[in-house]
Structures are given as C-alpha cells and as structure tokens.
Write an enzyme that holds these catalytic residues in place. Structure first.
Site, PDB file in Angstrom:
ATOM      1  N   ARG A 288     -21.451   9.889  21.115  1.00  0.00           N
ATOM      2  CA  ARG A 288     -21.988  11.136  20.580  1.00  0.00           C
ATOM      3  C   ARG A 288     -23.396  10.858  20.049  1.00  0.00           C
ATOM      4  O   ARG A 288     -23.615   9.909  19.297  1.00  0.00           O
ATOM      5  CB  ARG A 288     -21.101  11.664  19.449  1.00  0.00           C
ATOM      6  CG  ARG A 288     -19.804  12.307  19.934  1.00  0.00           C
ATOM      7  CD  ARG A 288     -19.042  12.913  18.766  1.00  0.00           C
ATOM      8  NE  ARG A 288     -17.975  13.789  19.217  1.00  0.00           N
ATOM      9  CZ  ARG A 288     -16.701  13.413  19.353  1.00  0.00           C
ATOM     10  NH1 ARG A 288     -16.342  12.165  19.063  1.00  0.00           N
ATOM     11  NH2 ARG A 288     -15.792  14.267  19.778  1.00  0.00           N
TER      12      ARG A 288
ATOM     13  N   HIS B  56       0.775  -1.237   0.000  1.00  0.00           N
ATOM     14  CA  HIS B  56       0.000   0.000   0.000  1.00  0.00           C
ATOM     15  C   HIS B  56       0.809   1.290   0.000  1.00  0.00           C
ATOM     16  O   HIS B  56       0.369   2.287  -0.558  1.00  0.00           O
ATOM     17  CB  HIS B  56      -0.922   0.038   1.229  1.00  0.00           C
ATOM     18  CG  HIS B  56      -1.951  -1.039   1.260  1.00  0.00           C
ATOM     19  ND1 HIS B  56      -1.710  -2.270   1.817  1.00  0.00           N
ATOM     20  CD2 HIS B  56      -3.232  -1.060   0.806  1.00  0.00           C
ATOM     21  CE1 HIS B  56      -2.787  -3.018   1.713  1.00  0.00           C
ATOM     22  NE2 HIS B  56      -3.725  -2.315   1.105  1.00  0.00           N
TER      23      HIS B  56
ATOM     24  N   GLU C 235       3.539  -2.345   7.159  1.00  0.00           N
ATOM     25  CA  GLU C 235       4.401  -2.192   5.985  1.00  0.00           C
ATOM     26  C   GLU C 235       5.669  -1.415   6.332  1.00  0.00           C
ATOM     27  O   GLU C 235       6.750  -1.724   5.805  1.00  0.00           O
ATOM     28  CB  GLU C 235       3.615  -1.554   4.850  1.00  0.00           C
ATOM     29  CG  GLU C 235       2.480  -2.479   4.378  1.00  0.00           C
ATOM     30  CD  GLU C 235       1.789  -2.032   3.100  1.00  0.00           C
ATOM     31  OE1 GLU C 235       2.209  -1.015   2.502  1.00  0.00           O
ATOM     32  OE2 GLU C 235       0.828  -2.716   2.700  1.00  0.00           O
TER      33      GLU C 235
ATOM     34  N   ARG D  59     -14.730  17.581  26.025  1.00  0.00           N
ATOM     35  CA  ARG D  59     -16.097  17.127  25.768  1.00  0.00           C
ATOM     36  C   ARG D  59     -17.047  17.476  26.908  1.00  0.00           C
ATOM     37  O   ARG D  59     -18.267  17.436  26.715  1.00  0.00           O
ATOM     38  CB  ARG D  59     -16.103  15.615  25.534  1.00  0.00           C
ATOM     39  CG  ARG D  59     -15.346  15.120  24.308  1.00  0.00           C
ATOM     40  CD  ARG D  59     -16.186  15.058  23.058  1.00  0.00           C
ATOM     41  NE  ARG D  59     -17.456  14.421  23.225  1.00  0.00           N
ATOM     42  CZ  ARG D  59     -17.687  13.088  23.131  1.00  0.00           C
ATOM     43  NH1 ARG D  59     -16.678  12.258  22.894  1.00  0.00           N
ATOM     44  NH2 ARG D  59     -18.898  12.607  23.274  1.00  0.00           N
TER      45      ARG D  59
END
Length: 251
Positions: free
Chosen positions: A166, A6, A78, A221
């Site tokens: 959420r 990738h 990778e 939050r």
C-alpha cells in the site's frame, strides 16, 4: 492467579475444552460466544479477550489474538498450554484476484510467509499449511451454507501497509522487496492478504497442533481500498457461522 502469562486464565476455566475459535478483534469474541450455549466471559487483558461457551454439551473457547503474528503466537501458545489443540481462525480479508467479490468466503489451505514470527517456530523452508481436517470441516460447512467459496493460498504479512504494497502512507514509500509483490502474488494465484495465518499455521503444524482459517472478503484491492461498513458486518457474520459449523464437526 493465572496459569499463563498473558491471557489471565486457569486451566480449570477451560472445562476440558480442546478447540478454540480465534478472531483477531476482541470485540468479535462476545458476539461469537453468544451464539453458543451458556456463554461466560473469562478474562480480558490487553488484546486478549476470552469467553467460553458450549456446543453439543462440550466446552469451546473463543479468544482474540489481536493483530499480527507476534500476538497471535502468544494466544496460541498459552491456549495450547491450557489444553487447546485445535484452532480455527476467523477473520476478514482483502482479496487481490479480480474474480473474488465482497461477501465471498476464503478458506486458506496455506500461507505465503511474509511475517517474521513464524521464523521463530520453523525455518522458511517449512510450509505454512492448514490442517486437513480443519480445512475440510470449514469447506464442507461453507458449501452447506451455500456460501460463495474460494479455497487456496493467502499472503500473510506482518504489516498492513508496506507488506501488502500500500502506497497511501506518510512516506508513500515501499521497500524494494515489496514493490510489485502484489502483481507477483496475483500471477501465482494467491487469493488475498491478511496478517495472522502464516504464524498460526506454521506454529501449529510444526508443533503437532491443528489449525484452519476462514475469512470473509470485505474489499477487493483490484477495485477499491476502503470497505463498506454494512457489507463488512454481514461478511464477518457469514465467516463466523462457517467457523462455528466447522467447530461442531471437529469437537
């Protein structure tokens, strides 16, 4: 032709690098690389953008992982195949403890495994813990910089919305597993939410690799959900400087 599936990289591209800084956002990669000596763009494929720079004459890789555990696992796998054995994740995060402020920095010692990808590397009983040397380097650098530092446990979720409880979604629904979960994590002293560390830490610890995690708090939050863009940029910059300082101690 690439040596891995990738990333679009060959082993020779790394020039012997053994340490990688792994932000999530591809746009952060160039900004980090340009703080190093001799920055060079190596490849960009999908969510994976890779640059190489030099630090004290040694090559360092900067590679984005994208969002979440599955893509993080690809980047780490990778890069490890190409010779990287130390990974420093830099990110931004939402705090869930009232005493944490926007602009503070969190160094993660371990993660609550709310992901699925980490289960492909170790059973749930295996802890998602950061490497001691990586953590020490991040903590010491943050202290040297005078950052407002917090050290502790992160909740690492596969999803941004329901897994982080959420309700401002299309359905407004959170499955029973996560209803009330943020309150429980707060009671246990968990500092923040993010989306990659559980996979990164489980994957690396279970395979003899080193990994550490630093994140800048861009929102609390308990106060609000949407970060301020200007504050976000400064917080991100501070986290990057800490990761680079730690990298210098580890290479």
């Amino acid at each position: 032709m690439s040596d891995v599936f990738h990333l679009g990289l060959k082993k020779a591209d790394l020039q012997g690098a053994t340490l990688a800084i792994v932000p999530g956002d591809p746009e952060r990669v160039k900004r980090i690389a340009e703080l190093l000596d001799n920055p060079v763009h190596l490849a960009s494929h999908r969510e994976f953008t890779t640059w190489r720079g030099e630090m004290d004459g040694k090559a360092v890789i900067i590679c984005s992982t994208g969002i979440g555990g599955p893509s993080t696992s690809i980047a780490v796998e990778e890069l490890a195949q190409l010779g990287i054995n130390t990974f420093l994740r830099i990110g931004t995060t939402g705090a869930i403890q009232p005493h944490l402020n926007v602009g503070d920095v969190i160094v993660t010692t371990g993660s609550v495994r709310l992901d699925g990808a980490s289960l492909h590397f170790a059973p749930m009983e295996f802890p998602a813990v950061a490497d001691f040397d990586c953590t020490t380097a991040l903590v010491n650098t943050a202290k040297e910089m005078g950052s407002k530092l917090h050290i502790g446990v992160t909740a690492s979720s596969d999803t941004f919305y329901p897994g982080q409880e959420r309700y401002d979604t299309v359905s407004g629904r959170v499955v029973s597993r996560f209803q009330g979960s943020m309150k429980e994590w707060q009671a246990m002293g968990v500092l923040n939410y993010e989306m990659e560390s559980a996979t990164l830490l489980t994957m690396c610890t279970s395979q003899g690799l080193r990994a550490g995690m630093v994140a800048g708090v861009i929102v609390n939050r308990t106060q609000q959900e949407i970060p301020n863009a200007e504050t976000m940029a400064k917080t991100e910059s501070d986290a990057i400087k800490i990761a680079l300082g730690a990298a210098r101690k580890l290479i």
